[in-house]
Write an enzyme that holds these catalytic residues in place. Sequence first.
Site: not given
Length: 580
Positions: A370-373, A376, A500
Amino acid sequence: MKNKNSNVRRFIALIMETNPPKALLAVAVILSVVTTLVGLTIPLFTKNLVNGFSFGSLSTGQIIGMGAAFIAQVVSGGVSVYLLHYGGNKIVSSIRERLWSKLLRLPVPYYDNKSSGDTISRLTNDTAILKGLITEHVTGFFTGILSIIGALTILFYMNWQMTLIMLTVFPVAALIMVPIGRKMYAISKSTQEENARFTSIVNRVVSEIRLVKASGSEPAEFEQGRTGINNLFRFGLKEARMQAIISPIVSFIILLLLVCLIGFGGVQVSSGAMTAGELVAFIMYLFQIMLPITQISQFFTQFQKAMGATDSIIGIIESEEEDQDSGKTVSEINQTLQVDHVSFAYKPEEPILRDVSLTIEAGKVTALVGPSGSGKTTLFSLLERFYDPTSGSIRLGGTDIRHASLRSWRRQIGYVSQESPIIAGTIKDNLCYGLDRDVSQDEIEQAARMAYADGFIEELPDSYETEVGERGIKLSGGQRQRIAIARALLRDPHILMLDEATSNLDSKSEEVVQDALKNLMIGRTTVVIAHRLSTVVDADSIVFMEKGIITGVGTHEQLYASHTMYREFANGQLRMNKSA
């Protein structure tokens, strides 16, 4: 007044909790009292010498007595000072040990709201203030009072009229000194707070000096540092102004007393009501009163500083800490992890996770995408129990992980991040960091081989004993990652969390690290925060997160077919790979 008494009680309680060496300190105090009492006899010897001074009039007994008095004062004073410093250092060492232990047990949210420099200042500067009070001022305060009482008693006996004249000065001095003392406390408190802020700036800049230089931020950081230095300078000047008021007042009082006593005493001597020896002794006793008064005023100044330091130290000690050992020991770890309707917010008005539910199958790979923020990393923090959910629960099997002991739960988790932390020390120190068991050199080398780290380690000058520098600065990014993977292998975790771990590496290093991670993931429950398609295509389950909620769960093929944003993510990665 009530608040002041409360501060004093807190300070005494803090000292007593360190189990101070009472017998040793009692001996030190007794010796200090002996030193004071011997000092009170010296003016009496002087009086007799002045009244009938001639070498012939000195008897052997007088000479021996004076010599014994001086020797007793020197020896008892020296031993007393050593014992006091020993006891004071012992007390402060115990406070520092307790504070250090507390800092290690405080939860992550505590450090979210505190700068590292402020915390370091409490452990070093504030405890040093307590040490100064205990070793240098406490005994001076009590022996000073004894000296004043003893000297005044003798003075009243020698000449009560002159003693009364002398005493009239002290209430006036007290009216001036008490408000100055209050002002000194306020200045001292502000100085300690500013010192903590300045320490924080220095600590941040020194620890991130490469970022500072790479960003060209030296001028901005210089200005911040200079502001702190100027603030400390300004507080120093305020303290100097107070001292500039205090010192002349004390000097004036002493001079005024001397003039009055010499004038009045001279009249008494000329009229025969007093001998010259008694006048000399009287003046000597005056100094035996004035010096302790100075010591007592210094004690109160230092005591005010110590009260401020005590507040800060007790504030840390009373902070709620993690209880790492209460709860059940985690034994059956190869079970499904269930995140059940979990919500979380660092601040109530800013929710990060909203009613998140997902299943992490035992022995399989679950990828978070998913996108940053999107939350996760926050979910990772909840899995490691750095924070507890605002609502909902995380269960292993059917048991809430909050019912497990923190120590045994975290022992089951291996964590490898984008910037895997490396401590200053040797490669071996880093590989074995945090292990609660002894490992052989063969085990260390086996872990290094599985992490594909053995090749570069053996090429280093001192192999596994090579120093890596602060935060591993002497190693490349890929080498640091492989060290972190080898460390996780030695830890032998059942749950593996990968943030990651290859995203910041070049293609060659990434390939080696990916192979190392495959070795690490075998037979383990793995949760991956993924930014690259290569990481997720083979995952057993992919969870897509947006703005704190889960918008899709499935395999790569399922999400590619049904989830628009995931498809855009995958296509973007494919375009990047082609252009590369």
